[in-house]
Every structure is written in C-alpha cells, then in structure tokens.
Design an enzyme around this catalytic site. Structure first.
Site, PDB file in Angstrom:
ATOM      1  N   GLU A   1       0.860  -1.187   0.000  1.00 33.82           N
ATOM      2  CA  GLU A   1       0.000   0.000   0.000  1.00 33.82           C
ATOM      3  C   GLU A   1       0.899   1.242   0.000  1.00 33.82           C
ATOM      4  OE1 GLU A   1      -3.483  -0.330   2.216  1.00 33.82           O
ATOM      5  OE2 GLU A   1      -3.786   1.822   2.499  1.00 33.82           O
ATOM      6  N   ARG A   2       0.690   2.096  -0.991  1.00 32.64           N
ATOM      7  CA  ARG A   2       1.498   3.313  -1.142  1.00 32.64           C
ATOM      8  C   ARG A   2       2.982   2.992  -1.293  1.00 32.64           C
ATOM      9  NH1 ARG A   2      -3.116   5.796  -2.294  1.00 32.64           N
ATOM     10  NH2 ARG A   2      -4.584   5.622  -0.593  1.00 32.64           N
TER      11      ARG A   2
ATOM     12  N   ASN B   1      -3.065  -1.694   7.750  1.00 30.95           N
ATOM     13  CA  ASN B   1      -4.382  -2.272   7.455  1.00 30.95           C
ATOM     14  C   ASN B   1      -4.154  -3.783   7.464  1.00 30.95           C
ATOM     15  OD1 ASN B   1      -5.646   0.270   7.039  1.00 30.95           O
ATOM     16  ND2 ASN B   1      -4.598   0.387   5.077  1.00 30.95           N
TER      17      ASN B   1
ATOM     18  N   LYS C   1      -3.698  -0.194  14.074  1.00 27.63           N
ATOM     19  CA  LYS C   1      -4.575   0.799  13.455  1.00 27.63           C
ATOM     20  C   LYS C   1      -5.993   0.299  13.689  1.00 27.63           C
ATOM     21  CE  LYS C   1      -5.889   2.806   8.965  1.00 27.63           C
ATOM     22  NZ  LYS C   1      -5.545   2.949   7.534  1.00 27.63           N
TER      23      LYS C   1
ATOM     24  N   GLU D   1     -10.542   4.522   9.053  1.00 32.85           N
ATOM     25  CA  GLU D   1     -10.685   4.212   7.634  1.00 32.85           C
ATOM     26  C   GLU D   1     -11.279   2.821   7.403  1.00 32.85           C
ATOM     27  OE1 GLU D   1      -6.708   5.082   6.095  1.00 32.85           O
ATOM     28  OE2 GLU D   1      -7.303   7.175   5.834  1.00 32.85           O
TER      29      GLU D   1
ATOM     30  N   ARG E   1      -1.828   3.732  16.894  1.00 38.58           N
ATOM     31  CA  ARG E   1      -1.797   4.899  16.012  1.00 38.58           C
ATOM     32  C   ARG E   1      -2.932   5.879  16.335  1.00 38.58           C
ATOM     33  NH1 ARG E   1      -2.202   3.918  10.449  1.00 38.58           N
ATOM     34  NH2 ARG E   1      -0.564   5.350   9.837  1.00 38.58           N
TER      35      ARG E   1
ATOM     36  N   ASP F   1      -2.709  14.283   7.056  1.00 33.03           N
ATOM     37  CA  ASP F   1      -2.194  13.028   6.504  1.00 33.03           C
ATOM     38  C   ASP F   1      -1.034  13.269   5.545  1.00 33.03           C
ATOM     39  OD1 ASP F   1      -1.937  10.405   5.811  1.00 33.03           O
ATOM     40  OD2 ASP F   1      -3.811  10.234   4.696  1.00 33.03           O
TER      41      ASP F   1
ATOM     42  N   GLU G   1       3.986   9.480  -0.559  1.00 34.53           N
ATOM     43  CA  GLU G   1       2.591   9.290  -0.964  1.00 34.53           C
ATOM     44  C   GLU G   1       1.974  10.555  -1.561  1.00 34.53           C
ATOM     45  OE1 GLU G   1       0.075   7.856   2.157  1.00 34.53           O
ATOM     46  OE2 GLU G   1      -1.748   8.249   1.025  1.00 34.53           O
TER      47      GLU G   1
ATOM     48  N   TRP H   1     -14.136  12.808   3.612  1.00 32.61           N
ATOM     49  CA  TRP H   1     -12.741  12.580   4.022  1.00 32.61           C
ATOM     50  C   TRP H   1     -12.144  13.741   4.812  1.00 32.61           C
ATOM     51  CZ3 TRP H   1     -10.759   7.852   3.884  1.00 32.61           C
ATOM     52  CH2 TRP H   1     -11.341   6.920   3.030  1.00 32.61           C
TER      53      TRP H   1
HETATM   54  C1  GCU Z   1      -3.294   7.312   4.351  1.00 32.99           C
HETATM   55  C2  GCU Z   1      -3.037   6.375   3.230  1.00 32.99           C
HETATM   56  C3  GCU Z   1      -3.599   5.017   3.487  1.00 32.99           C
HETATM   57  C4  GCU Z   1      -3.106   4.512   4.827  1.00 32.99           C
HETATM   58  C5  GCU Z   1      -3.402   5.520   5.903  1.00 32.99           C
HETATM   59  C6  GCU Z   1      -2.801   5.179   7.238  1.00 32.99           C
HETATM   60  O1  GCU Z   1      -4.651   7.638   4.428  1.00 32.99           O
HETATM   61  O2  GCU Z   1      -3.565   6.907   2.058  1.00 32.99           O
HETATM   62  O3  GCU Z   1      -3.207   4.185   2.444  1.00 32.99           O
HETATM   63  O4  GCU Z   1      -3.676   3.301   5.136  1.00 32.99           O
HETATM   64  O5  GCU Z   1      -2.879   6.764   5.549  1.00 32.99           O
HETATM   65  O6  GCU Z   1      -1.814   5.818   7.597  1.00 32.99           O
HETATM   66  O7  GCU Z   1      -3.278   4.313   7.938  1.00 32.99           O
END
Ligand code: GCU
Length: 767
Positions: free
Chosen positions: A111-112, A154, A231, A235, A268, A314, A342, A491
């Site tokens: 991710e990213r 995640n 986390k 989200e 977090r 962010d 990112e 968001w």
């Molecule tokens: C940002 C990012 C996500 C990531 C999130 C996080 O929003 O775009 O991909 O999961 O940060 O830090 O948990």
C-alpha cells in the site's frame, strides 16, 4: 579494505589493530582506559587509543548493536573522506525508538509503495528467499534503525495465525544479525476473526487470554520480538468502538500480553471519521487525533506508545505540527513520518523530506516553561516518559534501488539520521548522503546537495499553496492534480475554495476551533491572521483571493506565480543534473535523468491544472497573462484528425482546454496532423500524451513524412484513464522545421490505453 584477515580474539591484540568490542569486554581487559567510560543503550564510542603499547582504533558500545552502529559510523567517516587519525567521538541516539513501518500486504503488494513488490511477502506467504530482507536490515542498521514492522497497518489477521508465525520468525532471523527487531501490525479483531471467539471486546477476559497465549506462542519462536502496531477504528478498520471501548482499552489488553516479554504496542492516533458531514462549517478532521486521545492521557500502560502522524491531516506537503504532541503529558509518544512519498510525488518527483520534517521536529509546542520542541516531547525528554521516539513509513520494494527514485533514498537516510540526532541540519544530511552514495567529487556533492535541499519547497510551489494541502486526487492515487477531489466528501481534507476565497477557518472565534488544541502561545499565533505564517495561512484561515500576503502579492497571484516558478525550477533540476554527465556512473545518471524529465513535464501538468482551476473559480486573471494562454501550444483536438476522436477529460483542468483525443480500439492506428506555419529554424516539439498502466500504446512522430521520434507508453504510473495522473510529456529537441511542414503524430492503441493525446507545443530553440 585493508587486505587483512580478521580474527576473533579473546584478548586485546599485540599489534596495531582495529578493535571491535563491547564496553564490558574492554573494561575487563583495559580497566585503566575504559573503566570510566559510560554509554547508554545503542550508543557507541570511536577512539584512537594506545593499549599496551600498540595503537588501536577502538569501536565500542554497551551492546553488540552499539558496536555495529560504531562500525557503520567509522565506515561512513572513511567513505566521506574524513580523518580517522585522532578519533575521539561518543554518540548516543536521541531516543530508544527508531523504527520503520512497511505497509506490505501478504499477497506481495504494498500500500502506497512505489518500487515494486514486497521484499517480505509473496502470494500470501513469506518469501522463500529473504536475501533482500536481510540486506534491508543491514541498510537500516547503517542508519541506526532498530525496529521494523513488516506488514500493512491495514493488517490481515492471518499474520497471527498459528501456521504463519514460523514464517514471520524467518524474517526475524534475517533481521537479527543487524540488530533490527521484528514487529507486526495486528488487527484488533483477530481474537474473533482467527481466534474462534465470538468477540474481540478488549475488556472480555477471554480476549485478554487469547492475546496472552498468542504472544507466548510468538515469543517462543521470536524471543526478541519487538512489539506490535495497531490501526483501529480508522478508515473502515474495526476497533474498540465496536464495543463502546476506548483506544486505551484496546491498547492495554495487547500491551499486557506483551509486557512479560518486554514488547510494546504502538497505537496509532490516526483515528478519524471519514464520513464527516462536509456541510457543517464546524466539522474538522484535523481535530480528530486530539479529540480521541487527549481525554485518555494517563490511561495507557507504560509499554504503550501513541504513534502520531507529524501533522493533523495526513502527510500533506505542508502541515503544522499535530497538536496532540502537546496533548499527552502522561503518555509515551512517537512521531510518524513518511519516507514513501505518498502525497509528495511518489518518487517520481524529487522531494527531500528532511527539510520538511525538521520544521515539525524543531517546532516549539510551548508545553512547558522551557522550549519543548516536538523532538524532545516524542523522545520522552519533556515529560520524562519511559520510552518514545521516531517511526517512518518507508515501503521499500524489490526494485533495485529500494524506493524507485535513486535520489529518493536520501529520504530514508535522512530519516535514520534525524531519528538518531534530530539536531542535525538537513543540509548536512544531504551532503553526507551524497558523499556516501555518489562519492566525494565536489561538483557532484555541491550539485546534488543543492538539488535536494531546495526540492521540497519546489514541489510544494506547484502542488499545494499556502498550507491548503496537496491539491491532488485525494480519493484515488494521491499523485497528479485533482483540486476539487478533496471537497464535498466525508474525508475532511477540505480547502473550502469557493468563488469568494479559499482556506479552512480553524480559528476559535469564527471557525472550527481547532486552534484551541494547541497550548496558549501557539494558539494565539494561529488564531490571528496577522501572526499565522503565510505558508500555513490557508490551513488556518479562509481569506478572499485578493488577501495580500507578506510578500505584497495577493493570494491568487501567489498561486499563479508559485506554480509558474515551481515548474521552471523543476525544469532547472534537469539542467543541474545534466552538468553531472560523466561525473556519476551512466546507469544512475540515466535513471535519475529520466525521473527528473518526467517531473519537469508533470510539474507543467500540475501548474496548468491548478492555475486554470483557480482562474475558473476566482474569475481573477493572472496579472502576467500566462494562465490560459500557451505560446506554441496546439490542442490535439484542433489538429487534422484521422481516426482520432476528441473527448472530454475529467476533471477538466487535467487536460489542456478540458479535451483530448483518443484512438478507439476499433481503429488499428490513428493520426493527428498539424501544418507548421512558423519561420524556418530549429525547434523543439513537446508531445503531451497520456501514459496509463492498462496498455502500451505506440507513438510515432513524423516531420515531412520522416520519423523523428517513436516510443511506447509503458510507464507504471498510477493511472487507468487519461488525466492528471497519466499526462506525460515527450520532448523532441533539435528539429529543423520549415513553413508548410506537416507534423504528424501516429498513435496505435493497446488494451484500455487509447494512445490519447492532449496537445503539442512547438518552441524555437537556439541554433
Ligand atoms: C493514508 C493512506 C492510506 C493509509 C493511511 C494510514 O490515508 O492513504 O493508504 O492506510 O494513511 O496511515 O493508515
């Protein structure tokens, strides 16, 4: 290096040597010399000593890890051409926590991540070959990093399944020689999802028992396991809110299971509602971390660290320091930085982040009678906390240079150096890195250092003005321009641009009240328009476009000017780099040049998109007449088309004039022709086309029916459609043109990619 064979000795040598030993070993052998030396954990000492009549270069630390760091420091000195003849240097890290997080998924995607697949996982398992993971640990050790969480925040609960634990233990094995301790991201619903319980309520004793057993099992396999990252309630992730419990409840139940093994929990603070009602002027995502965590101060166990993103939103191109840093007097903290770029160009754009991080690390939160910069709060100095420090999201991949852009590695290096010593100047860090990476040629050092040092503000100038946030597509790739994407959705990354003005009013008097989360002197500074620094103006205040900045310019003219200046400076990077031809190896020379040329083209895409969008909404023209007028530009839709058809690009500002042309798959090949009407001479033709990742279109450019250039659009940009993420510039320099010449572009579509073209630009170049 010296052509000598190394021995492991139990006694001190009788010939001149380099001695590597822990302090206790040295004390036993040379008490007169080392009896008084004191070092904390992970610290080291480099010293030239005469021991029993022989000259020795001693590298020592309290622990093996400290000795290792000392060795890297010695090697660094040698590589940078510094003297080692009269060494007497003691170094101690600023904080015990110096970690990296990797957002790797078990299927191998990151991710990213912008540098290829995971070095840890493949097809749902840990890779069979962990050579790269071991090399990464060596790299981390060389900059003093001592912990690494290998999977996405995640988190997939599978990471803790019984049959998976031996797999992660293999990663710990390749980390261990380099003093890097393994950590995992865990999902708080694991007791239910993989544990067979009907709940994951952190207050349920069965849940506590599950965590305890799980970590006992893990520590049997990985005795030096460092701890976990959490986390939750963020989200779409599950969390303690499911049971009306708090983050402290969730953190502590895991912390208590880890405590007997000395493990820690990073919880977090990135907890916010992403379905926020945008119609309410009082709603503000920036307030979320403080609102959620400040009331819990003192409720977290001693082995919990609250991990706080450096700014309240962010990882935007510029944000103020998170107010939560001064909102937790009784809780361990770590700052979370992001090495993977990112929102700062995804390693396609040069953006040296230590300059930005320093602004936050050095920012005085006014949390006590003495200065309380963020770096002192997170390292536990200000409030005398047992632990704390630094975490960075890195996301290296299998690509040869780890991060995708060879110069992007300066960010990882810089992160490690700042985590070790946040007092370091970012210019010094840039110089150190350049010397270590490209050698000590003074032209190379001067040039790369200066490019690095200016690159963050250059990137900022064409992407995110005056603290408005990165004006990128925030619901998608986070890469190209997408000015409106942050508005009118839940968001909460709003900049609130309307025909009258722009900016989020976060004041206590008339806005969201966010400023109240800071201590009094900081609050006072940001509450007033007069004392808010211009570079954060739109983060704190909503102002008319005609508001006059300290520079004497209006906000709107600043937006125009900074975007034009930024695009020009990005083009300047290409020229600066070109002076290094022959001074750096060909492979890296070409690779960096390719990235910088892309950046220069993409900076124009950014410039035009942002400026046109603001021209549209404000109705105020650019004082210099640039916006909307492009000398030498010919819109593709205005060319003579065969097969190609015009279409509207969405959002419209991401293509010139809002339109482009495409060659639908029903055509084998299409062409667009322009009859040149200028004077005879030398010209450069720039072709603006769309390079998506779902096809490899082929382009050929003809002048007078002769091919002058051809290429395949096969880049891996984060784009599946024409727009700001895919818009790419091809420069064809050195063409002789005569009036009446036909310039023809031929496109062959492939897959979903329709060889789309936005425009060409023809510029005279000096003979
Ligand atoms: C940002 C990012 C996500 C990531 C999130 C996080 O929003 O775009 O991909 O999961 O940060 O830090 O948990």
């Amino acid at each position: 290096m010296l052509g000598r064979t190394l021995h492991e000795e139990k006694t001190l040598p009788r010939e001149s040597s380099i001695v590597l030993a822990t302090l206790s070993e040295l004390r036993a052998h040379a008490p007169a010399i080392f009896g008084q030396a004191v070092l904390g954990e992970d610290g080291f000492l480099l010293r030239k000593e005469r021991i029993d009549g022989t000259d020795c270069l001693v590298v020592t630390g309290t622990t093996d890890r400290g000795v290792l760091y000392g060795v890297f420091a010695l090697l660094s000195r040698i590589a940078r051409g510094e003297t080692v003849s009269a060494l007497n240097e003691t170094q101690q890290p600023y904080a015990p926590i110096r970690w990296v997080d990797e957002w790797d998924n078990l299927d191998g995607r990151i991710e990213r991540g912008y540098a290829g697949p995971s070095i840890f996982f493949e097809n749902g398992n840990v890779r069979a070959d962990l050579t790269r993971a071991g090399e990464y640990a060596r790299l981390l050790a060389s900059i003093g990093i001592n912990g690494c969480a290998i999977n996405n925040v995640n988190a997939n609960p599978r990471i803790l399944e019984d049959d998976f634990l031996p797999q992660v233990a293999r990663v710990a094995d390749v980390f261990r020689p380099w003093g890097v301790r393994l950590s995992l991201s865990v999902d708080v619903s694991s007791p239910k999802v993989i544990g067979g319980l009907d709940t994951f309520d952190p207050r349920d004793p069965r849940v506590a028992e599950w965590w305890k057993k799980k970590f006992d099992q893990l520590y049997a396999l990985v005795p030096d396991f460092a701890g976990v990252v959490v986390k939750a309630d963020s989200e779409g992730r599950l969390g303690p809110a499911t049971y009306q419990r708090t983050p402290a409840d969730a953190a502590n139940v895991i912390a208590r299971a880890l405590a007997p093994h000395h493990g820690i929990v990073f919880y977090r603070a990135f907890v916010y509602n992403h379905h926020l009602d945008w119609t309410s002027p009082k709603n503000d995502r920036a307030k979320a971390a403080y609102d959620n965590f400040h009331p819990l101060d003192g409720k977290f166990d001693d082995n919990v660290i609250v991990q706080i993103k450096h700014g309240p939103i962010d990882f935007q191109v510029r944000e103020p320091a998170s107010p939560l840093f001064s909102g937790l007097d009784k809780t361990n903290e770590a700052i979370e930085l992001q090495v993977t770029q990112e929102y700062t160009g995804q390693q396609r754009h040069l953006c040296f982040l230590p300059t930005m991080w320093k602004q936050v690390l050095d920012f005085d939160m006014h949390a006590g009678p003495q200065p309380t910069p963020v770096k002192d709060i997170v390292s536990g100095k200000t409030f005398d906390r047992p632990t704390g420090g630094f975490v960075a999201v890195v996301n290296v991949g299998m690509d040869a240079n780890w991060l995708g852009h060879p110069l992007g590695m300066a960010n990882l290096y810089g992160y490690g150096r700042l985590a070790w010593n946040p007092d370091l100047d970012s210019k010094v860090i840039a110089e150190e890195w350049t010397r270590l990476t490209f050698g000590n040629d003074s032209t190379v050092v001067r040039t790369i250092q200066s490019m690095l040092v200016s690159s963050w503000t250059v990137y900022e100038s064409y992407t995110g003005p005056l603290g408005a946030g990165t004006l990128t597509d925030i619901v998608g790739s986070h890469f190209g321009p997408g000015v409106e994407s942050s508005e009118r959705n839940g968001w909460g990354q709003w900049h609130r641009a309307d025909p009258g003005g722009i900016g989020m009013d976060r004041t206590a008097a008339t806005g969201t009240g966010y400023v109240d989360q800071y201590r009094a002197p900081v609050r006072k500074m940001y509450e007033s328009l007069d004392t808010t620094p211009d570079e954060l103006l739109l983060f704190f205040h909503h102002v008319p476009y005609t508001y006059v900045l300290g520079s004497g310019k209006t906000v709107i003219q600043h937006i125009y000017d900074s975007h034009y200046a930024g695009a020009q400076l990005a083009a300047g990077f290409v020229n600066q780099w070109k002076t290094l031809k022959g001074h750096v190896d060909e492979e890296r020379y070409e690779e960096v040049l390719g990235r910088l040329e892309f950046q220069a083209g993409h900076a124009i895409v950014w410039r035009d998109a942002v400026c046109n969008w603001f021209l549209g909404i404000s109705g105020i023209a650019d004082q210099y007449g640039r916006v909307g007028h492009y000398p030498g530009r010919i819109e593709a839709e205005a060319m003579q088309l065969e097969g190609y058809v015009p279409f509207d690009v969405v959002p419209r500002e991401t293509a010139s004039g809002g339109k482009a042309i495409e060659c639908l798959p029903s055509e084998q090949k299409c062409s667009a022709t322009y009859r040149f009407a200028g004077a005879a001479g030398r010209y450069e033709i720039d072709v603006e086309y769309f390079d998506q990742n779902n096809g490899k279109s082929h382009f050929r450019v003809f002048v007078r029916d002769r091919v002058v250039d051809e290429w395949v659009a096969d880049d891996r940009l984060p784009a599946t459609k024409p727009g700001g993420d895919s818009s790419t510039r091809r420069r064809i320099p050195g063409l002789a043109l005569r009036p009446g010449d036909n310039i023809r572009i031929e496109g062959v579509p492939d897959g979903e990619e329709h060889a789309a073209l936005d425009y060409i630009e023809i510029h005279a170049t000096p003979e």
